[in-house]
Design a protein around this motif. Structure first.
Motif, PDB file in Angstrom:
ATOM      1  N   GLU A 378       3.500  -0.161  -2.135  1.00  0.00           N
ATOM      2  CA  GLU A 378       4.042  -1.228  -1.313  1.00  0.00           C
ATOM      3  C   GLU A 378       3.508  -2.474  -1.856  1.00  0.00           C
ATOM      4  O   GLU A 378       4.299  -3.510  -1.824  1.00  0.00           O
ATOM      5  CB  GLU A 378       3.433  -1.027   0.065  1.00  0.00           C
ATOM      6  N   LYS A 383       8.020  -8.948  -0.063  1.00  0.00           N
ATOM      7  CA  LYS A 383       7.653  -9.108   1.556  1.00  0.00           C
ATOM      8  C   LYS A 383       8.047 -10.268   2.146  1.00  0.00           C
ATOM      9  O   LYS A 383       7.861 -11.448   1.485  1.00  0.00           O
ATOM     10  CB  LYS A 383       6.233  -8.440   1.953  1.00  0.00           C
ATOM     11  N   LEU A 695      -0.322  -0.839   7.058  1.00  0.00           N
ATOM     12  CA  LEU A 695       0.530  -1.834   6.801  1.00  0.00           C
ATOM     13  C   LEU A 695       0.111  -3.045   7.630  1.00  0.00           C
ATOM     14  O   LEU A 695       0.365  -4.111   7.336  1.00  0.00           O
ATOM     15  CB  LEU A 695       1.959  -1.414   6.848  1.00  0.00           C
TER      16      LEU A 695
END
Length: 743
Positions: A378, A383, A695
């Motif tokens: 990730e 983002k 997350l």
């Protein structure tokens, strides 16, 4: 595969330094079967590929040889803790003949240095253990110079051992003075009250435990403890590096050769090539767990969100892998095995089974079956988040690298993901976007063209020139503009390559305001990754690895180059590391700057207050006390970087450290700074965080960082200045109305 990769010489040398410093426990006897013919073939291949494929291959002559010699010796022993001056004198006979050895595929120089290094390291194995067996005398008035580059090699073993003693003594002295100061603070009640309101319950419990331990110990206890800690660290660290094989050292030699062509031409051994591919794509096939070596054991350190291990909920951080089995086959004991070899056994094609025999934290043994899958890391990917200030809503997109999967064009890449993030922010009705490419070292050339195209209608993005002089202009041919609102791009001195293409294009079009360090890194070259196995098909030599070589230079659409000069920010902001030499321009064998004809393009005409926004920002920064403090801190850091001599006498060392701490106190306000921005995740991510606590924790940490970021705050101020007059008036009335109600 065209890639633009930041491979700073500074980082290259640091990595090699870590390897060279940390090999002290390696046995003199090699652990692998040596195949000199493979090494000779590799030398021949590298010369063949570079001479025919490099943008401007250096002449392999005596001057080239001297450069390789200097870099290679420095890579093997940067701290001058292994070789003696007599060794260097012997090596120096080859200083101008390495070029001849490359051309004739001879390994005489490498074999000499490798065998001598192994011999010296074997002799050095007992040094630190003997040194740490008895207490140090911290009353002796002596010092240690850490400016290794200017220091001579030791004349004999006794001098070398004393160098080890002083270096270890400096480490333990630093730890011991920290413990003594903490002990004193606990006694006086200072530590108990320090930042108490900001500490979590867990932090307070840890502090209470540490307090109980420290208060019950004498000076002798603490002194012994620091030596034991140092011994443990050295044993673990050197034990890990002990796994290096002759081929790893040959890669160091090869990279000393390739780096003389330019800083971004380098060799990838097979394992390095695999890691490079993963770093570029952000994907791998396996179970989704990060591993580390602790003595002879392989420990799970982290589970990657969404991966098989994370989904299975059986494997945990702290578990120790004892055996690995492929499906129903017999398990293989991996205790004492090289970490890379353990990783190879655990990784595998999607859909296949691997069974791990693990020792849990509570001591129980458990066999865990996992089905391998595609795992996405990730932290590789873009983002975004929402920023609100004074009734205005903005978006920030962080892009760590320009990633792509070269093997699968249908897979996600930076271009596709940024387009998705922009659409998500538009749905939230943001009034401006910040693109954060700080510390972004580059990546795929195609993705930067795709990303730049999101912000203009159509036109050239970057110009490319090959070794033959052929010029190519890469265009955005899609007349769709995905975002036509205010745009700010944040960069710093580590923004390189593809990041610089994006910033330069947006600057030339006057499409975005570029803010950050005075200039970016300064890498204006394009690399190709070439699989060397294609040249030796049918051989029994095994995997030959790959070569990343510079094949092109890129230029701005205005004709200028980012090579060496980087991209100058429209608004240059004080930077703590502004005075340290860390750019391409600081590397002796970097390619030169030049320019070509400009491409045909028209500047953006939809930001009437572009120049005003830049001028306003410069005035704000000049008047901002925090930025003035950052500038002062940068000069202090530069001064500290030049101070390399440390006293090993405790009283003097304490005085030196106290002085440093007193000077550093005034700069604490930088790290304690809190801006007035309100940060929140996008709705889709808020839903995902309900199921994925990892997350959630990562996003909270990101938001905490942004909330202390003075640079992001100024980016928001610029977006505010870029707003059309009508939008400002509406927001202004809203804010004014709220103030009237409150009064």
């Amino acid at each position: 595969m065209n890639t633009i990769i930041q491979f700073m010489k500074r980082h290259y040398k640091i990595l090699l330094a870590v390897v060279a410093l940390s090999i002290g426990l390696w046995s003199f006897m090699p652990k692998e079967t040596v195949d000199p013919e493979k090494d000779k073939t590799l030398l021949e291949l590298l010369q063949f590929v570079i001479e025919r494929g490099h943008y401007h291959p250096a002449k392999i002559d005596d001057a080239f040889s001297k450069g390789v010699y200097k870099d290679y010796i420095n890579a093997l022993d940067p701290s001058k803790r292994f070789f003696l001056q007599s060794d260097i004198d012997e090596f120096a006979k080859y200083e101008t003949s390495i070029d001849d050895e490359i051309k004739s595929q001879k390994l005489t120089f490498f074999d000499l240095t490798y065998n001598r290094l192994m011999k010296r390291m074997t002799e050095s194995k007992v040094f630190y253990k003997e040194i740490l067996e008895k207490p140090f005398d911290y009353n002796v008035d002596e010092s240690f110079n850490t400016d290794y580059e200017k220091l001579p090699f030791a004349k004999n073993i006794a001098e070398l051992k004393d160098k080890w003693r002083k270096q270890i003594k400096l480490s333990t002295l630093s730890s011991l003075t920290d413990k003594l100061k903490m002990q004193e603070d606990f006694k006086n009640g200072v530590a108990d009250e320090k930042d108490k309101a900001k500490k979590s319950e867990k932090d307070l419990q840890s502090e209470a435990k540490l307090k109980a331990e420290l208060l019950g110990k004498s000076f002798e206890d603490l002194e012994k403890e620091t030596r034991e800690t140092s011994l443990k660290s050295l044993n673990e660290y050197f034990g890990f590096i002990e796994e290096l094989e002759r081929s790893d050292w040959f890669s160091v030699y090869i990279n000393a050769i390739t780096a003389r062509f330019d800083p971004h031409t380098n060799y990838f051994a097979p394992e390095e090539k695999e890691r490079f591919d993963v770093s570029m794509s952000g994907k791998l096939e396996g179970i989704g767990a990060r591993l580390q070596k602790k003595n002879d054991y392989t420990e799970i350190t982290e589970l990657i969100s969404g991966g098989p291990a994370w989904r299975g909920k059986e494997l945990e951080a702290g578990d120790v892998v004892m055996k690995v089995a492929q499906g129903n086959l017999e398990p293989v004991d991996v205790v004492g095995m090289r970490l890379d070899d353990v990783v190879k056994k655990i990784k595998g094609p999607k859909g296949t089974e691997v069974r791990l025999t693990v020792k849990k934290v509570d001591g129980t043994i458990k066999v865990i079956s996992l089905i391998r899958d595609i795992v996405e890391t990730e932290e590789t990917f873009a983002k975004s988040s929402i920023i609100e200030k004074d009734g205005m809503k903005y978006g920030i997109i962080y892009l760590p690298k320009f990633y792509i999967d070269f093997e699968n064009k249908e897979s996600r890449d930076a271009g596709k993901d940024i387009a998705i993030e922009v659409e998500r922010l538009k749905k939230e009705n943001v009034q401006g976007i910040i693109m954060d490419v700080r510390d972004n070292g580059g990546g795929s050339l195609q993705t930067v063209v795709d990303i730049a195209g999101l912000f203009i209608d159509e036109g050239p993005i970057v110009q490319i020139k090959s070794a033959a002089g052929k010029k190519e202009v890469l265009y955005d041919r899609d007349d769709r503009i995905q975002w036509d609102g205010p745009l700010v791009i944040m960069q710093n001195s580590f923004s390189a390559s593809a990041s610089e293409i994006l910033a330069a294009a947006m600057q030339d079009y006057k499409r975005a305001v570029i803010i950050g360090s005075k200039q970016s890194y300064g890498k204006g070259t394009v690399q190709n990754v070439i699989d060397l196995n294609q040249f030796v098909r049918g051989s029994n030599m095994g995997d030959m690895g790959a070569l990343k070589t510079t094949t092109q230079k890129f230029y701005r659409i205005n004709g200028g180059s980012t090579q060496l000069e980087g991209v100058s920010s429209d608004v240059a902001m004080p930077d703590r590391y502004a005075y340290l030499k860390m750019g391409e321009r600081d590397i002796e064998n970097a390619m030169p700057w030049d320019k070509i004809e400009a491409a045909t393009y028209s500047t953006w005409d939809k930001l009437d207050n572009y120049d005003v926004a830049i001028a306003n920002s410069k005035m704000r920064i000049a008047a901002n006390d925090k930025f003035k403090l950052v500038e002062e801190n940068a000069k202090w850091i530069d001064q500290r970087d030049k101070e390399n001599v440390y006293s090993l006498k405790m009283d003097k060392f304490k005085q030196e450290q106290t002085k440093i701490e007193e000077n550093a106190k005034k700069f604490k306000a930088i790290s304690n700074y809190k801006n007035s921005l309100l940060l929140s995740s996008l709705p889709y991510e808020q839903e995902a965080m309900k199921k994925d606590l990892s997350l959630k924790e990562k996003r909270e940490r990101w938001h905490e960082s942004l909330a202390k970021d003075i640079y992001v705050e100024e980016a928001v101020n610029i977006l505010n200045d870029l707003q059309p007059a009508g939008a400002k008036k509406v927001v202004g009335k809203k804010v004014l109305k709220e103030k009237v109600i409150k009064s």
